[in-house]
Design a protein around this motif. Structure first.
Motif, PDB file in Angstrom:
ATOM      1  N   GLY A  59       0.831  -1.209   0.000  1.00 18.50           N
ATOM      2  CA  GLY A  59       0.000   0.000   0.000  1.00 18.50           C
ATOM      3  C   GLY A  59       0.854   1.243   0.000  1.00 18.50           C
ATOM      4  O   GLY A  59       2.040   1.214  -0.377  1.00 18.50           O
ATOM      5  N   HIS A  60       0.305   2.364   0.413  1.00 15.32           N
ATOM      6  CA  HIS A  60       1.048   3.622   0.450  1.00 15.32           C
ATOM      7  C   HIS A  60       2.234   3.507   1.396  1.00 15.32           C
ATOM      8  O   HIS A  60       2.102   3.064   2.542  1.00 15.32           O
ATOM      9  N   GLY A  61       3.393   3.946   0.918  1.00 15.38           N
ATOM     10  CA  GLY A  61       4.600   3.878   1.732  1.00 15.38           C
ATOM     11  C   GLY A  61       4.989   5.202   2.347  1.00 15.38           C
ATOM     12  O   GLY A  61       6.019   5.301   3.031  1.00 15.38           O
ATOM     13  N   HIS A  62       4.193   6.225   2.109  1.00 14.83           N
ATOM     14  CA  HIS A  62       4.494   7.550   2.660  1.00 14.83           C
ATOM     15  C   HIS A  62       3.191   8.327   2.796  1.00 14.83           C
ATOM     16  O   HIS A  62       2.196   8.001   2.135  1.00 14.83           O
ATOM     17  N   PRO A  63       3.160   9.359   3.633  1.00 16.35           N
ATOM     18  CA  PRO A  63       1.909  10.097   3.869  1.00 16.35           C
ATOM     19  C   PRO A  63       1.690  11.276   2.932  1.00 16.35           C
ATOM     20  O   PRO A  63       0.874  12.143   3.225  1.00 16.35           O
ATOM     21  N   HIS A  64       2.423  11.323   1.806  1.00 16.40           N
ATOM     22  CA  HIS A  64       2.292  12.434   0.867  1.00 16.40           C
ATOM     23  C   HIS A  64       2.588  13.771   1.545  1.00 16.40           C
ATOM     24  O   HIS A  64       1.921  14.777   1.277  1.00 16.40           O
ATOM     25  N   ASN A  65       3.595  13.785   2.388  1.00 18.25           N
ATOM     26  CA  ASN A  65       4.033  15.025   3.032  1.00 18.25           C
ATOM     27  C   ASN A  65       5.420  14.770   3.618  1.00 18.25           C
ATOM     28  O   ASN A  65       5.587  13.893   4.471  1.00 18.25           O
ATOM     29  N   ASN A  66       6.422  15.534   3.150  1.00 17.02           N
ATOM     30  CA  ASN A  66       7.792  15.336   3.626  1.00 17.02           C
ATOM     31  C   ASN A  66       7.904  15.466   5.131  1.00 17.02           C
ATOM     32  O   ASN A  66       8.541  14.658   5.810  1.00 17.02           O
ATOM     33  N   PHE A  67       7.303  16.512   5.664  1.00 13.54           N
ATOM     34  CA  PHE A  67       7.456  16.822   7.078  1.00 13.54           C
ATOM     35  C   PHE A  67       6.767  15.780   7.962  1.00 13.54           C
ATOM     36  O   PHE A  67       7.306  15.386   9.001  1.00 13.54           O
ATOM     37  N   LEU A  68       5.570  15.342   7.557  1.00 13.28           N
ATOM     38  CA  LEU A  68       4.862  14.338   8.347  1.00 13.28           C
ATOM     39  C   LEU A  68       5.534  12.968   8.244  1.00 13.28           C
ATOM     40  O   LEU A  68       5.472  12.177   9.190  1.00 13.28           O
ATOM     41  N   LYS A  69       6.156  12.690   7.115  1.00 15.13           N
ATOM     42  CA  LYS A  69       6.906  11.430   7.005  1.00 15.13           C
ATOM     43  C   LYS A  69       8.080  11.443   7.972  1.00 15.13           C
ATOM     44  O   LYS A  69       8.313  10.465   8.692  1.00 15.13           O
ATOM     45  N   VAL A  70       8.815  12.550   7.994  1.00 16.38           N
ATOM     46  CA  VAL A  70       9.943  12.657   8.923  1.00 16.38           C
ATOM     47  C   VAL A  70       9.446  12.616  10.364  1.00 16.38           C
ATOM     48  O   VAL A  70      10.021  11.936  11.221  1.00 16.38           O
ATOM     49  N   LEU A 130       4.640  19.520   0.808  1.00 16.40           N
ATOM     50  CA  LEU A 130       3.523  19.501   1.751  1.00 16.40           C
ATOM     51  C   LEU A 130       2.420  18.560   1.288  1.00 16.40           C
ATOM     52  O   LEU A 130       1.573  18.148   2.090  1.00 16.40           O
ATOM     53  N   THR A 131       2.411  18.236   0.014  1.00 15.95           N
ATOM     54  CA  THR A 131       1.379  17.340  -0.523  1.00 15.95           C
ATOM     55  C   THR A 131       1.962  16.083  -1.173  1.00 15.95           C
ATOM     56  O   THR A 131       1.210  15.197  -1.563  1.00 15.95           O
ATOM     57  N   ASP A 132       3.284  16.024  -1.329  1.00 19.18           N
ATOM     58  CA  ASP A 132       3.943  14.850  -1.907  1.00 19.18           C
ATOM     59  C   ASP A 132       5.307  14.685  -1.252  1.00 19.18           C
ATOM     60  O   ASP A 132       5.998  15.675  -0.993  1.00 19.18           O
ATOM     61  N   THR A 133       5.716  13.465  -1.030  1.00 25.57           N
ATOM     62  CA  THR A 133       7.023  13.231  -0.414  1.00 25.57           C
ATOM     63  C   THR A 133       8.108  13.186  -1.490  1.00 25.57           C
ATOM     64  O   THR A 133       8.708  12.141  -1.760  1.00 25.57           O
TER      65      THR A 133
END
Length: 426
Positions: A319-330, A384-387
């Motif tokens: 499934g999705h491997g990231h939350p579509h946000n650089n900052f939230l992934k970190v 902010l919308t894509d990693t």
């Protein structure tokens, strides 16, 4: 005739590195493998030069603050990895992150003449042009890559292609006027910048559209001398977009979906952002470890309302491997420790670019510094919308441009430099 890539007295003996940097510029949009190869060779040369004549290499390009920031960032990476759910996977990701920053230091340490800067920018422009042409052909021939009529160029998705356009447009728009002495190169780079703007529109990447207009607002605020011209350009651009939206309704529909709370892509992002914050709340200090979001989100935190689920129910990583946000992934993967290091590193780079901008009042160094700031803003806002910075080929090109713009921002744009460029430039 022997190429003289370094100014007199630079003290740098490496004759291979300039060609590697040019190859990296050429590979930037086209080939991750070629970029990796150049980085591997460049790492060996850099270690050799540091061991043999580090004083000449680091002179004027390195200070204690930069070293401290890098060390702190590296420590935050490895601390988060040490407490990861899968330590081996996270340590590998931490090393990959640091290796991906190598183009920053190669460009910063070795680009010391306008001739080499011009060669790297020229190679970057050729790479961008080939990428843009392929993207346009994909749209023209309606080649379907699973994204509808959205081009991917040499990237894996239209979203990634949009990130490359955000890095290409400001550099090739701002620096050619003074960097190249020959008119054909100036026209070629400006044409590539304009074509990249068209491709940015064709990607239908809404986050990249928003990021581009934010960068335009910044240049209007910063460039007071050309404010009227910039505002006029914005008016023309908006008019073109208005006409395009009416001529091609699918693009208007895409733009309209940007702020539509009922659109599935938007609702899925909100669900992933919420889950990322929940993961952070449960693991606030060091997070769950690098590259663990896909496993934890799809296994433990995915909402019952989510429609985009793993393709294989037995494999959460499908499934999705990231939350579509650089900052939230970190934040979710590295916790407070990781986000502190992330903000410190990128904030330091931005401050250095701003200082380079303030050191000069116009000129080529100013154009490079401004291009670096606009690239930074574009990539970070789209993040902010894509990693986007989690992708190796995007991150490496981003860091190469940051290093190039900082290196150029520290060079003098005086009469002797102008004479050198007119005699030896491309």
């Amino acid at each position: 005739m022997k190429m003289n890539w370094y100014p007199e007295g630079a003290g740098i003996r490496s004759r291979v590195m300039p060609y590697l940097l040019i190859l990296m510029g050429l590979a930037s949009h086209l080939s991750t493998a070629l970029m990796s190869t150049c980085m591997g060779i460049g790492a060996l040369i850099l270690l050799f030069d540091i061991a043999r004549h580090h004083e000449a290499l680091l002179a004027g390009r390195w200070d204690a603050r930069m070293g401290k920031v890098l060390v702190i960032f590296a420590i935050t990476l490895f601390v988060s990895a040490a407490f990861s759910l899968e330590r081996g996977r996270s340590f590998h990701e931490a090393v990959s992150t640091l290796f991906g920053m190598l183009p920053f230091f190669l460009a910063l340490f070795y680009v010391r003449s306008w001739r080499l800067a011009a060669a790297v920018v020229g190679a970057f422009a050729v790479s961008a042009f080939l990428n843009d042409i392929i993207a346009c052909l994909q749209v023209y021939f309606h080649l379907n890559f699973g994204w509808g009529n959205r081009p991917v160029g040499f990237s894996k998705s239209p979203t990634f292609l949009g990130s490359f356009m955000l890095m290409t447009i400001p550099l090739l728009f701002l620096v050619p006027a003074r960097l190249f002495s020959h008119l054909p190169w100036k026209v070629f780079c400006w044409g590539c910048s304009a074509l990249s703007l068209v491709v940015l529109f064709l990607t239908q990447t809404r986050g990249a559209w928003i990021a581009f207009f934010c960068a335009v607002i910044v240049i209007v605020i910063v460039e007071r001398r050309y404010r009227k011209a910039c505002l006029g350009g914005i008016a023309v651009l908006l008019l073109i977009c208005f006409v395009a939206f009416h001529a091609y309704p699918e693009y208007y529909a895409r733009a309209e979906q940007t702020f539509n709370p009922e659109f599935q892509s938007n609702t899925e992002r909100v669900l992933m952002w919420t889950a990322a914050l929940q993961i952070f709340a449960d693991h606030p200090i060091v997070g769950i470890g690098q590259d663990e979001f896909g496993l934890v989100y799809n296994r433990d935190y995915i909402s019952s309302e989510a429609k985009e689920r793993p393709t294989d129910p037995n494999n959460p990583r499908s499934g999705h491997g990231h939350p579509h946000n650089n900052f939230l992934k970190v934040l979710s993967e590295r916790g407070l420790v990781g986000i502190a290091g992330f903000l410190l590193l990128h904030g330091f780079v931005l401050v250095q670019l701003v200082r380079a901008l303030r050191r000069v009042n116009g000129g080529l160094a100013y154009a490079f510094a401004l291009a670096g700031i606009l690239t930074f803003i574009g990539v970070q806002i789209e993040g902010l919308t894509d990693t986007n910075l989690q992708l190796a080929h995007i991150a490496r090109t981003y860091w190469m441009l940051m290093g190039l713009c900082l290196a150029a921002g520290q060079m003098k744009d005086d009469a002797s430099v102008m004479s050198e460029r007119s005699q030896e430039n491309m």
